[in-house]
Every structure is written in structure tokens, then in C-alpha cells.
Design a protein around this motif. Structure first.
Motif, PDB file in Angstrom:
ATOM      1  N   TYR A 154       0.817  -1.274  -0.084  1.00 53.48           N
ATOM      2  CA  TYR A 154       0.195   0.022   0.124  1.00 53.48           C
ATOM      3  C   TYR A 154       0.944   1.206  -0.058  1.00 53.48           C
ATOM      4  O   TYR A 154       0.504   2.250  -0.746  1.00 53.48           O
ATOM      5  CB  TYR A 154      -0.954   0.057   1.272  1.00 53.48           C
ATOM      6  CG  TYR A 154      -1.939   1.224   1.102  1.00 53.48           C
ATOM      7  CD1 TYR A 154      -3.016   1.210   0.715  1.00 53.48           C
ATOM      8  CD2 TYR A 154      -1.711   2.109   2.359  1.00 53.48           C
ATOM      9  CE1 TYR A 154      -3.856   2.443   0.557  1.00 53.48           C
ATOM     10  CE2 TYR A 154      -2.162   3.255   2.320  1.00 53.48           C
ATOM     11  CZ  TYR A 154      -3.431   3.439   1.517  1.00 53.48           C
ATOM     12  OH  TYR A 154      -4.108   4.674   1.520  1.00 53.48           O
ATOM     13  N   MET A 158       0.849   4.191  -2.815  1.00 57.56           N
ATOM     14  CA  MET A 158       0.803   5.534  -2.580  1.00 57.56           C
ATOM     15  C   MET A 158       1.984   6.425  -3.031  1.00 57.56           C
ATOM     16  O   MET A 158       1.833   7.522  -3.424  1.00 57.56           O
ATOM     17  CB  MET A 158       0.259   5.640  -0.970  1.00 57.56           C
ATOM     18  CG  MET A 158      -0.714   5.076  -0.858  1.00 57.56           C
ATOM     19  SD  MET A 158      -2.219   5.882  -1.365  1.00 57.56           S
ATOM     20  CE  MET A 158      -2.189   7.311  -0.424  1.00 57.56           C
ATOM     21  N   VAL A 164      -1.511  11.518  -4.892  1.00 59.40           N
ATOM     22  CA  VAL A 164      -1.570  11.294  -3.609  1.00 59.40           C
ATOM     23  C   VAL A 164      -0.821  12.459  -2.816  1.00 59.40           C
ATOM     24  O   VAL A 164       0.228  12.741  -3.357  1.00 59.40           O
ATOM     25  CB  VAL A 164      -1.168   9.949  -3.195  1.00 59.40           C
ATOM     26  CG1 VAL A 164      -1.328   9.884  -1.434  1.00 59.40           C
ATOM     27  CG2 VAL A 164      -2.175   9.092  -3.801  1.00 59.40           C
ATOM     28  N   THR A 165      -1.158  13.027  -1.739  1.00 57.45           N
ATOM     29  CA  THR A 165      -0.644  14.158  -1.191  1.00 57.45           C
ATOM     30  C   THR A 165       0.703  13.395  -0.418  1.00 57.45           C
ATOM     31  O   THR A 165       0.694  12.282  -0.272  1.00 57.45           O
ATOM     32  CB  THR A 165      -1.535  14.766  -0.082  1.00 57.45           C
ATOM     33  OG1 THR A 165      -1.789  13.910   0.445  1.00 57.45           O
ATOM     34  CG2 THR A 165      -2.769  15.463  -0.878  1.00 57.45           C
ATOM     35  N   LYS A 166       1.508  14.471  -0.193  1.00 56.95           N
ATOM     36  CA  LYS A 166       2.662  13.756   0.542  1.00 56.95           C
ATOM     37  C   LYS A 166       2.518  13.437   1.980  1.00 56.95           C
ATOM     38  O   LYS A 166       3.102  12.597   2.401  1.00 56.95           O
ATOM     39  CB  LYS A 166       3.709  14.982   0.520  1.00 56.95           C
ATOM     40  CG  LYS A 166       5.197  14.573   0.982  1.00 56.95           C
ATOM     41  CD  LYS A 166       5.993  15.830   1.032  1.00 56.95           C
ATOM     42  CE  LYS A 166       7.424  15.336   1.701  1.00 56.95           C
ATOM     43  NZ  LYS A 166       8.492  16.596   1.552  1.00 56.95           N
ATOM     44  N   ALA A 167       1.617  13.962   2.443  1.00 51.14           N
ATOM     45  CA  ALA A 167       1.142  13.643   3.862  1.00 51.14           C
ATOM     46  C   ALA A 167       0.469  12.119   3.823  1.00 51.14           C
ATOM     47  O   ALA A 167       0.589  11.440   4.638  1.00 51.14           O
ATOM     48  CB  ALA A 167       0.261  14.566   4.627  1.00 51.14           C
ATOM     49  N   ASP A 168      -0.137  11.687   2.922  1.00 50.05           N
ATOM     50  CA  ASP A 168      -0.953  10.501   2.877  1.00 50.05           C
ATOM     51  C   ASP A 168       0.274   9.452   2.703  1.00 50.05           C
ATOM     52  O   ASP A 168       0.162   8.314   3.152  1.00 50.05           O
ATOM     53  CB  ASP A 168      -1.783  10.247   1.850  1.00 50.05           C
ATOM     54  CG  ASP A 168      -3.214  11.252   2.056  1.00 50.05           C
ATOM     55  OD1 ASP A 168      -3.491  11.456   3.156  1.00 50.05           O
ATOM     56  OD2 ASP A 168      -3.858  11.809   1.203  1.00 50.05           O
ATOM     57  N   VAL A 169       1.136  10.052   1.808  1.00 47.96           N
ATOM     58  CA  VAL A 169       2.328   8.971   1.508  1.00 47.96           C
ATOM     59  C   VAL A 169       3.070   8.831   2.862  1.00 47.96           C
ATOM     60  O   VAL A 169       3.738   7.511   3.152  1.00 47.96           O
ATOM     61  CB  VAL A 169       3.179   9.686   0.654  1.00 47.96           C
ATOM     62  CG1 VAL A 169       4.691   8.570   0.253  1.00 47.96           C
ATOM     63  CG2 VAL A 169       2.453   9.658  -0.974  1.00 47.96           C
ATOM     64  N   GLU A 170       3.455   9.868   3.472  1.00 52.31           N
ATOM     65  CA  GLU A 170       3.927   9.604   4.887  1.00 52.31           C
ATOM     66  C   GLU A 170       3.091   8.884   5.775  1.00 52.31           C
ATOM     67  O   GLU A 170       4.002   7.949   6.320  1.00 52.31           O
ATOM     68  CB  GLU A 170       4.189  11.203   5.507  1.00 52.31           C
ATOM     69  CG  GLU A 170       5.240  11.172   6.728  1.00 52.31           C
ATOM     70  CD  GLU A 170       6.569  10.758   6.447  1.00 52.31           C
ATOM     71  OE1 GLU A 170       7.256   9.971   7.480  1.00 52.31           O
ATOM     72  OE2 GLU A 170       7.068  10.591   5.138  1.00 52.31           O
ATOM     73  N   LYS A 171       2.021   8.803   5.856  1.00 50.36           N
ATOM     74  CA  LYS A 171       1.103   8.189   6.761  1.00 50.36           C
ATOM     75  C   LYS A 171       1.227   6.706   6.101  1.00 50.36           C
ATOM     76  O   LYS A 171       1.349   5.705   7.131  1.00 50.36           O
ATOM     77  CB  LYS A 171      -0.220   8.632   6.753  1.00 50.36           C
ATOM     78  CG  LYS A 171      -1.039   7.820   7.606  1.00 50.36           C
ATOM     79  CD  LYS A 171      -2.661   8.493   7.498  1.00 50.36           C
ATOM     80  CE  LYS A 171      -3.485   7.711   8.360  1.00 50.36           C
ATOM     81  NZ  LYS A 171      -5.000   8.401   8.323  1.00 50.36           N
ATOM     82  N   ALA A 172       1.268   6.216   4.880  1.00 46.35           N
ATOM     83  CA  ALA A 172       1.292   4.917   4.435  1.00 46.35           C
ATOM     84  C   ALA A 172       2.734   4.455   5.011  1.00 46.35           C
ATOM     85  O   ALA A 172       2.623   3.266   5.366  1.00 46.35           O
ATOM     86  CB  ALA A 172       0.835   4.827   3.047  1.00 46.35           C
ATOM     87  N   GLN A 175       2.634   3.544   8.482  1.00 45.71           N
ATOM     88  CA  GLN A 175       1.825   2.510   8.862  1.00 45.71           C
ATOM     89  C   GLN A 175       2.839   1.026   8.375  1.00 45.71           C
ATOM     90  O   GLN A 175       2.626   0.169   9.055  1.00 45.71           O
ATOM     91  CB  GLN A 175       0.631   2.381   8.079  1.00 45.71           C
ATOM     92  CG  GLN A 175      -0.322   1.326   8.249  1.00 45.71           C
ATOM     93  CD  GLN A 175      -0.773   1.639   9.671  1.00 45.71           C
ATOM     94  OE1 GLN A 175      -0.879   2.493  10.386  1.00 45.71           O
ATOM     95  NE2 GLN A 175      -1.342   0.237  10.399  1.00 45.71           N
TER      96      GLN A 175
END
Length: 602
Positions: A154, A158, A164-172, A175
Motif C-alpha cells: 500500500y 501511494m 496522492v498528497t505527501k502527507a498520505d504517503v508519509e502516513k502509509a 503504517q
């Protein structure tokens, strides 16, 4: 060879096998118990069998056991009783040494088996728990790994997406890192659990289970050894009684070897020998001479003169020889020669007249009274009478010796009391000493009486060289006195007693002069006292006399031990009455003077 290494995976089968071993042991215990019951039953049956064939006390059977063959049989019965006792010993020993011991051991074995298999189940439950923990750790590690892979995929997806925003990538990315860390932790836990399980499993299969199975194996081996020892004891118990049983059988064999046919034959002679001599030859009677044949009452071939035709010469009636023919020799001997008138009269009528005119014949007591045999055993043949008298003399001598021993003991006791008055009163034994003296004197008188009869019998026994002759005329008797030989002239029956049946074939004649002289010269007996009738007695038998209650009579002869007293009412009336029916008053100075006696009513 150990069950722990070879049968590490056969827990259930071992459990079944050990239970089967206990069942076998219990089956063997049941077998031994039934064997003991059989031994007891067999012993009981043997004892009952021995008791069944034992001679009854004070019976005719007891007399039969004097022969060697019957004594050997009695010894066999006694040995069979001991033989039965050995089977009881077998039962008792098997019960105490096998049944009781094995029953107690089975209970201990069950408890031990239960404990061992409880430890085995506990070890199995522990290893199963460890296995479950390992499986749970493994599944958790597998799940975390899969979750980490999905988080990584995932994150990569991402990161590759430009929208996809950089924040979503960092969150993925964070995780994915978290999942990877959880997978690593699960891996470490799984590895630790696996190592622990392997250690527990190794300990279980190489230490705990072998130890438990080894104990179970030792328990089973002890059971096998114990049942083997019990079987040895089973044989040993039997073997221990074999020597005693062998002794019983040896005694039976010894008793059988003691059987002496010659001795038994001699004892038959001693038991049934009458002492009479066999009859002599019958004289030839010449019927060619024109002479009148003299009829002899003692001839065994003549008729009784009762009107019957005389049997022809050579007829079958002459085949019956003395002493196997029945005849009333006692009565004919005492009655003597018949007159022509008496030849037509019945024998019973002549006997009644004879008893009425001469009631003083002692040898007829047993016939008149109808009770037990006379005291002098005159109802027996000479030889048997001699044996009975000898036995009586020996018995009385033994009684005298016992009384003398008692008297000697009391005399010593009296001497001790005289020397040591504190131990007792010397006068206290005087009464007993006097009684013993009287008893000894009475017994000595009895011995003299029986010795007199014994000497009389021994003097009468005929010599074996003498052979009496049976003639058609006068019978030549060995003893001239008819009265004294009345007991000897009686006929002995096969059972040893006398037959007093009236013969229909032959009679024996005794010279009348001997018989008549014996009684014609006899003086009347003097009176020795008086008596009073306590009860009324109807003297219906020959030789007895009737008395009324309260009547006073004279006593002319005391009771000789047979229960009868001879009394006289007057010079013409005398006879016997039961001693228990009269009260006797003896007077040594009494004279033969018949004073009037009145009837006294009570």
C-alpha cells in the motif's frame, strides 16, 4: 529394553495392557479361592464318609471289629480322616499364603497403576498446552507478516501515485513500518515459543514419559513375578502335605498287610465254638430179627410218639443230624423217661406238671422270667459261657484293683493328716475307707461266685478224645447229673443263643434215676426272713407266685442280681416275685417255722 523408549507413543495400549494384567491376577485369585473351596468340600466329604462307616458304639458292629480284616478297615477309615485333614491344611495354606496376599497386592497394584497413569496424563496435557501456545504464536507471526506485506504494498502504491498528497504517503510509510515492526516482534515471540516447545517436547519424550513408562514397566514386571511366585506357592502347599499323605497311605498299606486270614478263622472258632462234642455213629438196627424194637426217646431217628407213623428206614427225615435240627432238649432232659400214659400227653402238659411239683430248679430262671440272661450265663453253650465268665472275673479283678488303689491312696492321705493335722482331719476319710473296704469285700465275693461257676464249666467241658455215641436205645450222656448239665444240654443256635423250640422230630433221653435223685433228696429251703408285698403281682408265668398288696410272706432266697426274689406262703406255695414289688426284712436267726402271717393293709 525399556517401554519408555520403545513404546513412547503407546500410552493407551499400555493402559489397556496393565488393566488386563490386573484382570489376570484377579482371575488367578478366583481360581485359587475355588480350589480352596473344593479342598474343603472334599475334606468334608471324606470325613463324612469315614464317620458313616465307623462302628456304632455299644453295638454289634463294634464287636465285629476284632477281626484283622475289619481292624484294617477301621485303620483305613481313621487314616482317611487324617487324609481329609491334610486337604483342609491345603485349603487353609492356600487361603492365607495366596488368596489373602494376592488380594491385598491387587489393591496396592491398582493404586500404583492409577498414580502412574495420572502422571502420564498430566505430562501429556502439559505438552499439549505447549503445542497450543506454539500454534498460537505461529499463527500470530503469520498474520503480522501478512499485514506487513499488505502495508508495504500500500505504501509503494501511494508513493508511486502522483495524485496522492505527501502527507498520505508519509502516513502509509509509517503504517508499513509499524506493521514490519509487529511482524518482527511476532517472529521473535514465535521463535522463543518454538524453542521452549522443542525443549519441553524433548523433556517430555526423553525424560518424563520414559520415567513414567519405566515405572509402569516395573509395576507390570512385579505383577508377573508375583503371580509366578504364587503359582510356586500353589505347588509348594500341595507338596508340603505329600509326606503326611504318604504316611497315611503307608499306614493303610501296613493295615492291609496285617490282615491274617488264619487268625480271623481262629477268632471265628473262638466266637462261635459251643464246646459240645459232635454226635457219634448211629448203631445199626437189625430189622431181620423177629423181635420187638425198643422205642427210644433219645434216638434221632424216632418219632415223638404223637401217633404219627414211624418213618421208614432210609427216609429223608433221618438226614437231619444234631445239632442242626431243632429240639427241646432242656425240657425232655428234665422230664426224664415217659410213662406209657405220658407218651400220649403233650409235652407242654408234662412240663407244667413238672414245674408245679418241683419249683426249685434254678436253671429255669431265664425261661420263667422272660427277661435278660441269667447271671451265670447258663443260657450260653459251655465254651461261650466259659469265655463270658472269664471276662466277668477279669472285669471284677480290675474293679478290685481300682478300689484297692483308691484305698491305698486314702490311707496315705490319712497318714499325712495324722502327721500334719493342719493339712486336714484324718477322721474325714474313715467313712470313705470303710466304704471302699465294703466294696472290695463285695467284689471279692462276686469273684468267688463267678470263679466257682467258671471252675464248674471248665470241669464239664468234654475232652476231645471222647466220642459220644447215638443209639436207638438209651443215650449215653457224658455228665451223669441231669440237672447240673441242663445248661450244657441245651442246643446252640447259629447266633450263639439257645433254641428252646419244641422239636417235632427227635428227643434225647437222660436216665430218670439221676434226675429224680437230684430233686427227691432236696430238702425245702429254710426261711431267711420275711417280706411285705408293696404291690399286687399276678404270677401268670411258670415258677412265679401271685401276691396281694400288703401281704406278709417268707423269704427263702435273696435276689441273685437278676431282679427276682424267691418267697414262700406256706409249705405248698412258693415261687418268684419281682424284688421291686416287695420289701424284704432279712433275719439271719430266722428258723423254718411257718407262723401265721396276716394281710396288713396300709
Amino acid at each position: 529394553m525399556s517401554w519408555g523408549t520403545e513404546l513412547w507413543d503407546q500410552f493407551d495400549n499400555l493402559e489397556k495392557h496393565t488393566q488386563w494384567g490386573i484382570d489376570v491376577l484377579e482371575k488367578y485369585i478366583k481360581f485359587v479361592k475355588e480350589r480352596t473351596e473344593i479342598e474343603l468340600s472334599y475334606a468334608k466329604q471324606l470325613r463324612n464318609l469315614s464317620k458313616k462307616y465307623q462302628p456304632k458304639k455299644n453295638s454289634k458292629e463294634e464287636e465285629e471289629y476284632r477281626y484283622t480284616s475289619t481292624r484294617a478297615f477301621l485303620a483305613t477309615l481313621n487314616e482317611m480322616n487324617d487324609y481329609a485333614g491334610q486337604h483342609e491344611v491345603i485349603s487353609e495354606n492356600m487361603t492365607s499364603l495366596i488368596t489373602a496376599e494376592l488380594t491385598r497386592y491387587v489393591q496396592e497394584l491398582k493404586q500404583e497403576r492409577k498414580s502412574h497413569f495420572h502422571d502420564g496424563r498430566k505430562a501429556q496435557q502439559h505438552i499439549e498446552t505447549c503445542w497450543k501456545q506454539l500454534e498460537a504464536s505461529k499463527r500470530r507471526f503469520e498474520r503480522d507478516c501478512k499485514e506487513a506485506d499488505r502495508a508495504q504494498q500500500y505504501f509503494e502504491k501511494m508513493d508511486a501515485d502522483i495524485n496522492v498528497t505527501k502527507a498520505d504517503v508519509e502516513k502509509a510509510r509509517q503504517q508499513a513500518q509499524l506493521r514490519h515492526q509487529m511482524a518482527e516482534d511476532s517472529k521473535a515471540e514465535y521463535s522463543s515459543t518454538l524453542q521452549k516447545f522443542n525443549s519441553e517436547q524433548h523433556e517430555h519424550y526423553y525424560t518424563h514419559i520414559p520415567n513414567i513408562f519405566q515405572k509402569i514397566q516395573e509395576m507390570e514386571e512385579r505383577r508377573i513375578v508375583r503371580i509366578g511366585e504364587s503359582m510356586k506357592t500353589f505347588a509348594k502347599v500341595d507338596r508340603q502335605v505329600i509326606p503326611i499323605i504318604g504316611k497315611c497311605l503307608d499306614e493303610i498299606t501296613k493295615a492291609a498287610e496285617s490282615v491274617d486270614h488264619k487268625n480271623d478263622s481262629q477268632m471265628v472258632i473262638e466266637a462261635f465254638k459251643s464246646g459240645f462234642e459232635p454226635p457219634g455213629d448211629v448203631d445199626f438196627e437189625d430189622f431181620t430179627q423177629p423181635m420187638k424194637r425198643t422205642v427210644s426217646e433219645s434216638s434221632l431217628s424216632n418219632s415223638r410218639g404223637d401217633g404219627k407213623s414211624e418213618p421208614k428206614f432210609g427216609s429223608k427225615s433221618k438226614g437231619k443230624l444234631w445239632p442242626f435240627i431243632k429240639k427241646n432238649k432242656i425240657i425232655e432232659t428234665l422230664l426224664g423217661t415217659k410213662s406209657p400214659k405220658q407218651q400220649k400227653e403233650p409235652l407242654s402238659h408234662r412240663f407244667n406238671e413238672f414245674m408245679t411239683s418241683k419249683p426249685k430248679i434254678h436253671c429255669f430262671r431265664s425261661l420263667k422270667r422272660g427277661g435278660a440272661g441269667p447271671e451265670d450265663f447258663s443260657n450260653l453253650p459251655p465254651e461261650q459261657r466259659r469265655k463270658k465268665l472269664q471276662q466277668k472275673v477279669d472285669e471284677l479283678n480290675r474293679d478290685i484293683q481300682k478300689e484297692m488303689d483308691s484305698r491305698d491312696a486314702l490311707t496315705k492321705m490319712k497318714d499325712v493328716y495324722i502327721k500334719n493335722p493342719q493339712m486336714g482331719d484324718a477322721a474325714s476319710v474313715d467313712h470313705r475307707l470303710a466304704e471302699l473296704g465294703q466294696n472290695i469285700e463285695k467284689l471279692r465275693l462276686e469273684v468267688q461266685k463267678f470263679e466257682g461257676w467258671l471252675a464248674e464249666v471248665e470241669g464239664r467241658l468234654p475232652a476231645r478224645s471222647e466220642q459220644p455215641r447215638r443209639q436207638s436205645g438209651v443215650y449215653e450222656a457224658q455228665n451223669p447229673s441231669g440237672v447240673n448239665s441242663c445248661a450244657q444240654d441245651r442246643e446252640s443256635s447259629p447266633d450263639g443263643s439257645y433254641t428252646e423250640e419244641q422239636s417235632q422230630e427227635t428227643e434225647m433221653k437222660v436216665p430218670a434215676t439221676d434226675f429224680d435223685d437230684e430233686f427227691d433228696d432236696e430238702e425245702p429251703l429254710p426261711t431267711i426272713g420275711t417280706c411285705k408285698a408293696l404291690y399286687t403281682f399276678e404270677g401268670q408265668n411258670e415258677g412265679t407266685i401271685s401276691v396281694a398288696e400288703g401281704e406278709m410272706l417268707y423269704v427263702i432266697e435273696e435276689d441273685k442280681g437278676d431282679g427276682w426274689t424267691r418267697i414262700r406262703r406256706n409249705e405248698d406255695e412258693e415261687g418268684y416275685v419281682p424284688t421291686s414289688y416287695v420289701e424284704v426284712y432279712l433275719d439271719k436267726n430266722a428258723k423254718d417255722v411257718h407262723k401265721p402271717l396276716q394281710k396288713i393293709s396300709e
